[in-house]
Design a protein around this motif. Structure first.
Motif, PDB file in Angstrom:
ATOM      1  N   ASP A  63       0.988  -1.074   0.036  1.00 30.12           N
ATOM      2  CA  ASP A  63      -0.069  -0.001   0.129  1.00 30.12           C
ATOM      3  C   ASP A  63       0.808   1.275   0.045  1.00 30.12           C
ATOM      4  OD1 ASP A  63      -2.193   1.601   0.018  1.00 30.12           O
ATOM      5  OD2 ASP A  63      -3.037   0.938   1.841  1.00 30.12           O
ATOM      6  N   ALA A  86      -3.135   6.076   1.628  1.00 31.57           N
ATOM      7  CA  ALA A  86      -4.388   6.069   1.035  1.00 31.57           C
ATOM      8  C   ALA A  86      -5.393   5.483   1.878  1.00 31.57           C
ATOM      9  CB  ALA A  86      -4.284   5.393  -0.368  1.00 31.57           C
ATOM     10  N   THR A  87      -5.244   4.357   2.669  1.00 27.44           N
ATOM     11  CA  THR A  87      -5.873   4.006   3.812  1.00 27.44           C
ATOM     12  C   THR A  87      -4.949   3.763   5.012  1.00 27.44           C
ATOM     13  OG1 THR A  87      -7.258   2.615   2.043  1.00 27.44           O
ATOM     14  CG2 THR A  87      -7.253   1.855   4.385  1.00 27.44           C
ATOM     15  N   ASN A  88      -5.337   4.391   6.163  1.00 25.71           N
ATOM     16  CA  ASN A  88      -4.559   4.210   7.361  1.00 25.71           C
ATOM     17  C   ASN A  88      -4.745   2.947   7.949  1.00 25.71           C
ATOM     18  OD1 ASN A  88      -4.139   7.032   7.081  1.00 25.71           O
ATOM     19  ND2 ASN A  88      -6.102   7.766   8.258  1.00 25.71           N
ATOM     20  N   ARG A  89      -3.787   2.587   8.644  1.00 27.72           N
ATOM     21  CA  ARG A  89      -3.570   1.372   9.217  1.00 27.72           C
ATOM     22  C   ARG A  89      -3.215   1.537  10.639  1.00 27.72           C
ATOM     23  NH1 ARG A  89      -2.895  -3.093   5.356  1.00 27.72           N
ATOM     24  NH2 ARG A  89      -3.285  -2.339   3.503  1.00 27.72           N
ATOM     25  N   ALA A 121     -10.011   0.496  10.915  1.00 21.22           N
ATOM     26  CA  ALA A 121     -11.349   0.637  10.282  1.00 21.22           C
ATOM     27  C   ALA A 121     -12.228   0.595  11.754  1.00 21.22           C
ATOM     28  CB  ALA A 121     -11.714  -0.113   9.380  1.00 21.22           C
ATOM     29  N   ALA A 126      -9.345   4.907  10.001  1.00 19.48           N
ATOM     30  CA  ALA A 126      -8.828   4.705   8.568  1.00 19.48           C
ATOM     31  C   ALA A 126      -9.014   5.914   7.807  1.00 19.48           C
ATOM     32  CB  ALA A 126     -10.006   3.787   8.337  1.00 19.48           C
ATOM     33  N   GLU A 127      -9.790   7.095   8.047  1.00 23.27           N
ATOM     34  CA  GLU A 127      -9.929   8.225   7.331  1.00 23.27           C
ATOM     35  C   GLU A 127      -9.963   9.427   8.403  1.00 23.27           C
ATOM     36  OE1 GLU A 127     -13.574   7.655   5.104  1.00 23.27           O
ATOM     37  OE2 GLU A 127     -12.566   6.329   3.736  1.00 23.27           O
ATOM     38  N   PRO A 129      -7.237  10.072   4.796  1.00 23.67           N
ATOM     39  CA  PRO A 129      -5.956   9.655   4.404  1.00 23.67           C
ATOM     40  C   PRO A 129      -4.998  10.434   5.122  1.00 23.67           C
ATOM     41  CG  PRO A 129      -7.326   9.410   2.564  1.00 23.67           C
ATOM     42  CD  PRO A 129      -7.848   9.962   3.723  1.00 23.67           C
TER      43      PRO A 129
END
Length: 425
Positions: A63, A86-89, A121, A126-127, A129
């Protein structure tokens, strides 16, 4: 690409240059060619080498990662990992130890394994980014919060403990940095070019700064650190540190077009002190620990984000005190530490809270009777979403030798010794 455009001769030089231009443009925009680059996790083996453990830890995902922050968000003593992109983890860490077998030497430490579970999530992180991430206790309430900025908006995730977070608004701007700008022992946050202070339940803009640096090492943030420096492009990040270890502070400046290192010319020696918190009950590297320094008229507050906190002292030759507040709320101090040194402070053993203490007066002196109200904690979790039911009545035996009237009055005192609130009717 192993060669720079200036090294290319012959062939489609124009196309090659165009490819480099496209790569630079995408990087400035916070994107990449595929958005699926391989991330890698390495562990330090302790002998000058590193071992790739990506597949074992689960951190070898594909990612477009843009930012990273280490923090113990669940206050279990293990450092968790926030990776923005682009997608937080969010990877929550848990430590497991191998079982000791019969005949094993008890002096040999058990093998230690770190496992990660991705939960961004599920926890609502998650958002948006995140191209930048920062840990900061915004409200100074002993809970380490998470701040993120990015092209699709900014956010502040307020830590409500027990892995609960509330998403709140953060002022607009790109880039994050925190420092005690006004020397009130609390950190302000720089977002873009604006400096914001948490005041009466909201962020208030208090200054404009290119970066929060202290190049003259006097303990005060410089108002115009870029004066006299040929910095090109839009500023993104600046770091002040003694990169060449000559005793003076240098500047590493990153813009959207350049990365420049400016080495300072050493003048008269200035005072400094480094603080290295080492946790025992909290996380080992003291990440999230609040460090507050007092040296004469100088007051500086800082947060430990990488295991070390550095303070400039200017012409001051002594430090009055340094107080640490660990992430569990326990405060610990050091009086008149040695300057021009790295002060390692190991977390002392101790409780963050206890029951109130009951004292009785025998007409001449006070006596400790017992601790009390152990059955009435409010909001004490015993499992996820389950709290210990309080017991509202309690009977305590007070020996007659400890409690005698004076002037016709029996005197009892309740003392709350820790950082708690105590209610009694």
């Amino acid at each position: 690409m192993s060669r720079s455009p200036t090294e290319t001769t012959g062939g489609d030089r124009g196309g090659y240059l165009a490819s480099w231009a496209a790569l630079n443009r995408l990087m400035r925009q916070g994107t990449s060619f595929s958005g699926r680059e391989q991330n890698t996790s390495y562990v330090n083996t302790g002998d000058g080498r590193f071992c790739d453990v990506s597949s074992l830890t689960g951190l070898g995902f594909k990612d477009d990662a843009r930012s990273i922050a280490t923090v113990d968000l669940d206050h279990d003593g293990d450092l968790d990992l926030f990776v923005g992109g682009a997608t937080n983890r969010l990877y929550l860490a848990s430590v497991e130890y191998s079982a000791r077998k019969e005949g094993d030497d008890p002096s040999i430490p058990l093998a230690r394994f770190v496992r990660y579970a991705e939960t961004a999530a599920k926890l609502g992180l998650a958002e948006p980014p995140a191209s930048d991430a920062l840990i900061l206790d915004v409200e100074d309430d002993q809970d380490v919060d998470l701040l993120v900025t990015g092209g699709q908006g900014n956010a502040w995730f307020e830590n409500l403990r027990e892995l609960r977070f509330r998403k709140r608004e953060l002022p607009a701007g790109e880039g994050l940095e925190a420092r005690d700008v006004d020397n009130d022992l609390l950190e302000e946050v720089r977002i873009g070019g604006g400096v914001w202070k948490w005041r009466e339940g909201a962020f208030a803009k208090v200054a404009e700064h290119l970066a929060l640096v202290d190049l003259d090492s006097d303990g005060v943030v410089d108002t115009k650190p870029q004066a006299g420096l040929a910095i090109e492009g839009r500023p993104i990040r600046a770091i002040d540190a003694d990169f060449n270890r000559d005793g003076s502070r240098d500047l590493l400046a990153l813009t959207d077009t350049h990365l420049d290192l400016f080495l300072s010319i050493r003048g008269a020696a200035l005072g400094w002190i480094d603080v290295a918190p080492r946790g025992l009950k909290t996380n080992e590297w003291g990440i999230g620990t609040s460090v507050r320094l007092r040296a004469g008229d100088l007051r500086i507050g800082a947060t430990c984000r990488d295991g070390l906190v550095s303070f400039g002292l200017g012409r001051r030759s002594t430090v009055d005190s340094i107080v640490l507040r660990w992430t569990n709320g326990v405060e610990q101090g050091s009086v008149t530490p040695l300057v021009a040194s790295c002060l390692g402070i190991e977390e002392r053993e101790g409780e963050v809270g206890s029951c109130p203490f009951l004292y009785a007066f025998d007409g001449e002196r006070w006596h400790f009777v017992a601790d009390c109200h152990s059955g009435t904690p409010l909001g004490l979790p015993v499992a996820t979403g389950i709290y210990l039911p309080p017991r509202s009545n309690e009977t305590i035996l007070v020996p007659g030798t400890m409690l005698k009237p004076k002037d016709g009055v029996l005197r009892l005192d309740l003392a709350e010794e820790f950082r708690e609130l105590f209610y009694v009717d």
